[in-house]
Write a protein that holds these residues in place. Sequence first.
Motif, PDB file in Angstrom:
ATOM      1  N   ALA A 152      -5.060  14.623  -0.053  1.00  0.00           N
ATOM      2  CA  ALA A 152      -4.379  15.966   0.158  1.00  0.00           C
ATOM      3  C   ALA A 152      -4.113  16.189   1.761  1.00  0.00           C
ATOM      4  O   ALA A 152      -3.221  16.876   2.052  1.00  0.00           O
ATOM      5  CB  ALA A 152      -5.451  16.992  -0.193  1.00  0.00           C
ATOM      6  N   ASP A 153      -4.871  15.543   2.484  1.00  0.00           N
ATOM      7  CA  ASP A 153      -4.781  15.589   4.042  1.00  0.00           C
ATOM      8  C   ASP A 153      -3.448  14.762   4.458  1.00  0.00           C
ATOM      9  O   ASP A 153      -2.899  15.373   5.504  1.00  0.00           O
ATOM     10  CB  ASP A 153      -5.782  15.200   4.872  1.00  0.00           C
ATOM     11  CG  ASP A 153      -6.320  13.786   4.750  1.00  0.00           C
ATOM     12  OD1 ASP A 153      -5.864  13.177   3.435  1.00  0.00           O
ATOM     13  OD2 ASP A 153      -7.045  13.326   5.226  1.00  0.00           O
ATOM     14  N   MET A 154      -3.138  13.912   3.860  1.00  0.00           N
ATOM     15  CA  MET A 154      -1.883  13.265   4.265  1.00  0.00           C
ATOM     16  C   MET A 154      -0.589  13.834   3.699  1.00  0.00           C
ATOM     17  O   MET A 154       0.261  13.808   4.195  1.00  0.00           O
ATOM     18  CB  MET A 154      -1.980  11.548   3.588  1.00  0.00           C
ATOM     19  CG  MET A 154      -2.950  10.751   4.320  1.00  0.00           C
ATOM     20  SD  MET A 154      -2.904   9.083   3.627  1.00  0.00           S
ATOM     21  CE  MET A 154      -4.565   8.392   4.642  1.00  0.00           C
ATOM     22  N   LYS A 155      -1.011  14.440   2.618  1.00  0.00           N
ATOM     23  CA  LYS A 155       0.192  15.240   1.994  1.00  0.00           C
ATOM     24  C   LYS A 155       0.524  16.475   3.033  1.00  0.00           C
ATOM     25  O   LYS A 155       1.927  16.640   3.179  1.00  0.00           O
ATOM     26  CB  LYS A 155      -0.048  15.903   0.501  1.00  0.00           C
ATOM     27  CG  LYS A 155       0.019  14.876  -0.706  1.00  0.00           C
ATOM     28  CD  LYS A 155      -0.520  15.870  -1.863  1.00  0.00           C
ATOM     29  CE  LYS A 155      -0.182  15.010  -3.161  1.00  0.00           C
ATOM     30  NZ  LYS A 155      -0.666  15.594  -4.362  1.00  0.00           N
ATOM     31  N   GLU A 156      -0.365  16.949   3.597  1.00  0.00           N
ATOM     32  CA  GLU A 156      -0.074  18.105   4.537  1.00  0.00           C
ATOM     33  C   GLU A 156       0.660  17.535   5.614  1.00  0.00           C
ATOM     34  O   GLU A 156       1.810  18.352   6.218  1.00  0.00           O
ATOM     35  CB  GLU A 156      -1.429  18.760   4.951  1.00  0.00           C
ATOM     36  CG  GLU A 156      -2.040  19.808   3.831  1.00  0.00           C
ATOM     37  CD  GLU A 156      -1.182  20.921   3.502  1.00  0.00           C
ATOM     38  OE1 GLU A 156      -0.670  21.703   4.524  1.00  0.00           O
ATOM     39  OE2 GLU A 156      -0.787  20.810   2.200  1.00  0.00           O
ATOM     40  N   LEU A 157       0.280  16.516   6.261  1.00  0.00           N
ATOM     41  CA  LEU A 157       1.175  15.839   7.307  1.00  0.00           C
ATOM     42  C   LEU A 157       2.617  15.605   6.745  1.00  0.00           C
ATOM     43  O   LEU A 157       3.542  15.441   7.583  1.00  0.00           O
ATOM     44  CB  LEU A 157       0.346  14.679   7.880  1.00  0.00           C
ATOM     45  CG  LEU A 157      -1.038  14.687   8.197  1.00  0.00           C
ATOM     46  CD1 LEU A 157      -1.873  13.385   8.728  1.00  0.00           C
ATOM     47  CD2 LEU A 157      -1.075  15.815   9.569  1.00  0.00           C
ATOM     48  N   ALA A 158       2.620  14.994   5.459  1.00  0.00           N
ATOM     49  CA  ALA A 158       3.886  14.302   5.048  1.00  0.00           C
ATOM     50  C   ALA A 158       5.157  15.715   5.208  1.00  0.00           C
ATOM     51  O   ALA A 158       6.080  15.379   5.171  1.00  0.00           O
ATOM     52  CB  ALA A 158       3.711  13.955   3.781  1.00  0.00           C
ATOM     53  N   LYS A 159       4.602  16.876   4.797  1.00  0.00           N
ATOM     54  CA  LYS A 159       5.526  17.792   4.918  1.00  0.00           C
ATOM     55  C   LYS A 159       6.163  18.015   5.961  1.00  0.00           C
ATOM     56  O   LYS A 159       7.163  18.783   6.195  1.00  0.00           O
ATOM     57  CB  LYS A 159       4.728  19.415   4.469  1.00  0.00           C
ATOM     58  CG  LYS A 159       4.186  19.276   2.848  1.00  0.00           C
ATOM     59  CD  LYS A 159       3.299  20.425   2.751  1.00  0.00           C
ATOM     60  CE  LYS A 159       2.526  20.510   1.418  1.00  0.00           C
ATOM     61  NZ  LYS A 159       1.762  21.693   1.059  1.00  0.00           N
ATOM     62  N   ASN A 163       0.734  -1.237  -0.063  1.00  0.00           N
ATOM     63  CA  ASN A 163       0.049   0.190   0.004  1.00  0.00           C
ATOM     64  C   ASN A 163       0.778   1.496  -0.079  1.00  0.00           C
ATOM     65  O   ASN A 163       0.263   2.327   0.235  1.00  0.00           O
ATOM     66  CB  ASN A 163      -0.911  -0.046   1.232  1.00  0.00           C
ATOM     67  CG  ASN A 163      -1.868  -1.073   1.241  1.00  0.00           C
ATOM     68  OD1 ASN A 163      -2.620  -1.230   0.274  1.00  0.00           O
ATOM     69  ND2 ASN A 163      -2.079  -2.055   2.178  1.00  0.00           N
ATOM     70  N   ARG A 164       2.246   1.273  -0.378  1.00  0.00           N
ATOM     71  CA  ARG A 164       2.945   2.371  -0.411  1.00  0.00           C
ATOM     72  C   ARG A 164       2.782   3.354  -1.352  1.00  0.00           C
ATOM     73  O   ARG A 164       2.491   2.822  -2.642  1.00  0.00           O
ATOM     74  CB  ARG A 164       4.494   1.994  -0.191  1.00  0.00           C
ATOM     75  CG  ARG A 164       5.088   1.423   1.030  1.00  0.00           C
ATOM     76  CD  ARG A 164       6.226   0.855   0.918  1.00  0.00           C
ATOM     77  NE  ARG A 164       6.549  -0.186  -0.348  1.00  0.00           N
ATOM     78  CZ  ARG A 164       7.610  -0.747  -0.573  1.00  0.00           C
ATOM     79  NH1 ARG A 164       8.621  -0.142  -0.330  1.00  0.00           N
ATOM     80  NH2 ARG A 164       7.467  -1.603  -1.550  1.00  0.00           N
ATOM     81  N   LEU A 165       2.484   4.687  -1.073  1.00  0.00           N
ATOM     82  CA  LEU A 165       2.340   5.750  -2.139  1.00  0.00           C
ATOM     83  C   LEU A 165       3.313   6.733  -2.170  1.00  0.00           C
ATOM     84  O   LEU A 165       3.890   7.028  -1.168  1.00  0.00           O
ATOM     85  CB  LEU A 165       1.024   6.278  -1.997  1.00  0.00           C
ATOM     86  CG  LEU A 165      -0.394   5.549  -1.943  1.00  0.00           C
ATOM     87  CD1 LEU A 165      -1.549   6.346  -1.560  1.00  0.00           C
ATOM     88  CD2 LEU A 165      -0.553   4.720  -3.355  1.00  0.00           C
ATOM     89  N   ASP A 166       3.760   7.071  -3.280  1.00  0.00           N
ATOM     90  CA  ASP A 166       4.650   8.391  -3.430  1.00  0.00           C
ATOM     91  C   ASP A 166       3.767   9.493  -3.009  1.00  0.00           C
ATOM     92  O   ASP A 166       2.517   9.434  -2.808  1.00  0.00           O
ATOM     93  CB  ASP A 166       5.044   8.597  -4.558  1.00  0.00           C
ATOM     94  CG  ASP A 166       6.415   7.704  -4.973  1.00  0.00           C
ATOM     95  OD1 ASP A 166       7.402   7.877  -4.099  1.00  0.00           O
ATOM     96  OD2 ASP A 166       6.477   7.035  -5.959  1.00  0.00           O
ATOM     97  N   TYR A 167       4.533  10.498  -2.849  1.00  0.00           N
ATOM     98  CA  TYR A 167       4.066  11.694  -2.097  1.00  0.00           C
ATOM     99  C   TYR A 167       2.846  12.219  -2.998  1.00  0.00           C
ATOM    100  O   TYR A 167       1.756  12.630  -2.468  1.00  0.00           O
ATOM    101  CB  TYR A 167       4.894  12.711  -1.709  1.00  0.00           C
ATOM    102  CG  TYR A 167       4.329  14.193  -1.542  1.00  0.00           C
ATOM    103  CD1 TYR A 167       4.030  14.511  -0.232  1.00  0.00           C
ATOM    104  CD2 TYR A 167       4.343  15.370  -2.513  1.00  0.00           C
ATOM    105  CE1 TYR A 167       3.587  16.000   0.010  1.00  0.00           C
ATOM    106  CE2 TYR A 167       3.755  16.575  -2.084  1.00  0.00           C
ATOM    107  CZ  TYR A 167       3.529  16.671  -0.831  1.00  0.00           C
ATOM    108  OH  TYR A 167       2.857  17.879  -0.625  1.00  0.00           O
ATOM    109  N   VAL A 200       3.760   7.251   1.581  1.00  0.00           N
ATOM    110  CA  VAL A 200       2.426   7.146   2.588  1.00  0.00           C
ATOM    111  C   VAL A 200       2.089   5.570   2.461  1.00  0.00           C
ATOM    112  O   VAL A 200       1.646   5.181   1.426  1.00  0.00           O
ATOM    113  CB  VAL A 200       1.620   8.038   2.283  1.00  0.00           C
ATOM    114  CG1 VAL A 200       0.211   8.026   3.234  1.00  0.00           C
ATOM    115  CG2 VAL A 200       2.098   9.512   2.466  1.00  0.00           C
ATOM    116  N   ALA A 201       1.820   5.071   3.818  1.00  0.00           N
ATOM    117  CA  ALA A 201       1.221   3.658   3.511  1.00  0.00           C
ATOM    118  C   ALA A 201       0.108   3.511   4.657  1.00  0.00           C
ATOM    119  O   ALA A 201       0.290   3.764   5.784  1.00  0.00           O
ATOM    120  CB  ALA A 201       2.315   2.664   3.612  1.00  0.00           C
ATOM    121  N   GLY A 202      -0.942   3.179   4.034  1.00  0.00           N
ATOM    122  CA  GLY A 202      -2.226   3.082   4.939  1.00  0.00           C
ATOM    123  C   GLY A 202      -2.926   1.769   4.658  1.00  0.00           C
ATOM    124  O   GLY A 202      -2.172   0.645   4.463  1.00  0.00           O
TER     125      GLY A 202
END
Length: 340
Positions: free
Chosen positions: A43-50, A34-38, A225-227
Motif C-alpha cells: 500500500a505505501d508503495m502504491k501511494e508513491l507510485a501515483k 522482482n518487478r510487480l504490477d501496481y 515497482v521493483a524492490g
Amino acid sequence: MKNSFKLVSGIAALAFILPSFAKAADKSIYGDDNRLDYFEAPADMKELAKSVVSFWKNEHVRIDGDRARVATVNFGDAVGLCPSERFREQPIGAFCSGSLVGEDLVMTAGHCIVDEASCADTKLVFGYAVTERGKAANTAVPASDVYSCKKIVKRDLDKPPTGTVGIIGAIVGNVLDTTGPDYALIQLDRKVTGRRPLPINRGSKVKEGAQIFVIGHPVGLPLKVAGDAKVRSSKFMRAHFTTDLDTFGGNSGSPVFNLKTKQIEGILVRGGTDFVKSPEGCTVSYSVGQNDGKGEAVTHVSVLKDHIPSFKSADESPKMVELAPEDTAFEPLERTVSFD
C-alpha cells in the motif's frame, strides 16, 4: 505523399516506440525478477507510485473531450519475446519515466529530455498501470492526468568527449567509474492535481548496503515497482551510485527510493544489457546473479536538490486520486507511423 501503416514487430518497431533507449545504456535483471504490477505492490508503495509519470511523444497521445488514450503495441510482438517472458502480453509505448517533486515540477533523466524541442514534443501521463488482477492496463486515462512539458528548469548530462584531453578524461572516468550526473528538472504546463509531490533525501548521500526500490516504466510497460535491492557502491566524489535494481530501458528517469525512509535517493539513468537471444531464437531478459553484472547507475538526488522546493507535509496535501481499471468503452488508439 504520406504512407501510413500499423507498427509491426521487430527492432524497427521497438526503435520507434522507445526513441530514448538508444541514448542511455540498457538495464538488467539481478537474481530473481522482482518487478510487480501496481496492484501487487504494498500500500505505501502504491501511494508513491501515483506520483510517478510516464513520458510519451505528442503524436502517441490522443485527447477526446475528458478522456485521453495512449498509443501502444504488444510487448511480446514488438521485441520477439519467448513465450515464458513476464509481461509478454502487456502494452509498451512510454519512452521514459519521471517523478512529481513539486506542484508542477517533474524530475527525470537528462537523456530523456535533451532540449526545449524535445520538451515541447513530450506528453506526461499519470495512471498508466495495471490496477487490478486480470484487468488490462490503463491505456485510457482522464484527460486531466495528461500534462505537457512547458520548459526545462535545470538539466545536466555528460557530454561526448572532444579532443585528446577530453577523450583521455572520458577513458579515465570510465575506468574509475566517475561519470557525471544525468538529470533534468522540467516544468509542466499547469499544476498537478490529486497527486502529492514525492519527498527527496535532502540530507547526506545514501550509504552502501541501504535497501532500495524503484518505480517506473521498464521498456515502456505499465508502471512497475521493483524492490529487494540494495546500494552496491556510493562513493563521495561520484555523481551517481550503483545498485542491483531490476530495471530496463524506459526506467530511465525513474525515482529510486530508500526502503526505510520512502524518500527519493536518486534517478535511474543507466545499467547493463536488457535482452539477449535464446537458443530457440526468441528474445529473453538478460539475467545475472544478484551480486554480478555491472550494476544499475542512479544519479544522486543531491546534485539537484537545491532546485527542488520543499513542500507541505502529506497530512496537508490534497487527497490522492484512486487509479481505476481500464475504461473498455473507450475506443482503442492504434499506433501508426507516417512518412512524407
